[in-house]
Enzyme design. Structure first.
Site, PDB file in Angstrom:
ATOM      1  N   GLY A 130       0.686  -1.351  -0.056  1.00  0.00           N
ATOM      2  CA  GLY A 130      -0.079  -0.001   0.152  1.00  0.00           C
ATOM      3  C   GLY A 130       0.812   1.154  -0.080  1.00  0.00           C
ATOM      4  N   HIS A 167      -2.119   7.057   7.647  1.00  0.00           N
ATOM      5  CA  HIS A 167      -1.161   7.973   7.051  1.00  0.00           C
ATOM      6  C   HIS A 167      -1.755   9.124   6.557  1.00  0.00           C
ATOM      7  CE1 HIS A 167       2.596   6.212   6.457  1.00  0.00           C
ATOM      8  NE2 HIS A 167       2.272   5.130   5.952  1.00  0.00           N
ATOM      9  N   HIS A 223      -3.779   1.113   8.192  1.00  0.00           N
ATOM     10  CA  HIS A 223      -2.706   1.688   8.081  1.00  0.00           C
ATOM     11  C   HIS A 223      -2.418   2.933   7.053  1.00  0.00           C
ATOM     12  CE1 HIS A 223       2.193   1.377   8.009  1.00  0.00           C
ATOM     13  NE2 HIS A 223       1.985   1.890   6.832  1.00  0.00           N
ATOM     14  N   GLU A 224      -3.025   2.788   5.919  1.00  0.00           N
ATOM     15  CA  GLU A 224      -3.245   4.034   4.834  1.00  0.00           C
ATOM     16  C   GLU A 224      -4.153   4.818   5.418  1.00  0.00           C
ATOM     17  OE1 GLU A 224      -1.007   3.737   2.646  1.00  0.00           O
ATOM     18  OE2 GLU A 224      -0.748   1.511   3.177  1.00  0.00           O
ATOM     19  N   GLN A 241       2.917   9.959   1.496  1.00  0.00           N
ATOM     20  CA  GLN A 241       4.049   9.427   1.379  1.00  0.00           C
ATOM     21  C   GLN A 241       4.848   9.853   0.183  1.00  0.00           C
ATOM     22  OE1 GLN A 241       2.517   5.209   2.288  1.00  0.00           O
ATOM     23  NE2 GLN A 241       4.349   5.162   3.355  1.00  0.00           N
ATOM     24  N   CYS A 262       6.461  -0.331   7.696  1.00  0.00           N
ATOM     25  CA  CYS A 262       5.806   0.906   6.989  1.00  0.00           C
ATOM     26  C   CYS A 262       7.087   1.310   5.858  1.00  0.00           C
ATOM     27  CB  CYS A 262       5.539   1.949   7.812  1.00  0.00           C
ATOM     28  SG  CYS A 262       5.111   3.576   6.818  1.00  0.00           S
ATOM     29  N   LEU A 263       6.595   1.883   4.622  1.00  0.00           N
ATOM     30  CA  LEU A 263       7.889   2.214   3.716  1.00  0.00           C
ATOM     31  C   LEU A 263       8.377   3.575   4.103  1.00  0.00           C
ATOM     32  CD1 LEU A 263       5.942   1.508   0.329  1.00  0.00           C
ATOM     33  CD2 LEU A 263       7.814   0.022   1.187  1.00  0.00           C
TER      34      LEU A 263
END
Ligand code: NI
Length: 168
Positions: free
Chosen positions: A50, A141, A137-138, A55, A95-96
């Site tokens: 995702g 963000h 999670h998204e 991000q 997480c990226l």
């Protein structure tokens, strides 16, 4: 042509901002469509399951996801509204934007989002497991929240199992 955008990492102020709602009239704009294509490209290159627009330094409410599951094809969700649909469970998460780390976090086991797709049509996605985790999670963000704020035992990913933890 889609291109890979830079993924911001922890410490960048955009990751801490509450992202702005997308005006549905903006969805048709070629630049907005390009953003969606670039976000998919960036997510697959990472690789991740995702990616939320903040991000890549775009403080707008949309994310892309692909949890590699036959029941749930790749999707973009614009202006998502999240619904928790079950009890909570503790899960491992990465997480990226916080590379090389994992932690343990409490998430709804089952969740759904409603929002708009890339044509501006209403959509609803519901699921369990990784899909539900990714939705939560998204949306975090988009609210300026990184999982590390809510997770316990945030640690470097060292074991093979740790390194396989999906990032988003
Ligand atoms: Ni993330």
């Amino acid at each position: 042509m889609p291109y890979i955008r830079e993924i911001l990492t922890e410490g960048h102020p955009t990751l801490r901002k509450v992202a702005k709602k997308v005006d549905p009239r903006e969805i048709d704009d070629p630049l907005f469509q390009q953003l969606i294509d670039d976000m998919f490209e960036t997510m697959y290159a990472a690789p991740g399951v995702g990616l939320a627009a903040p991000q890549v330094n775009v403080p707008k409410r949309l994310f892309v996801m692909d949890v590699n599951d036959d029941e749930h094809p790749p999707a973009v969700v614009i202006n998502p509204k999240l619904e928790g649909l079950s009890e909570e469970v503790e899960l491992r998460e990465g997480c990226l934007s916080v590379p090389g780390m994992i932690g343990d976090i409490v998430r709804f086991k089952q969740a759904a989002v409603t929002g708009l797709d890339r044509e501006g049509r209403k959509l609803r996605i519901e699921g369990v497991g990784l899909l539900a985790q990714c939705l939560q999670h998204e949306v975090d963000h988009l609210n300026g929240v990184l999982y590390v704020e809510r997770a316990k035992n945030v640690r470097p990913a060292v074991s093979e199992e740790d390194k396989e933890t999906a990032e988003a």
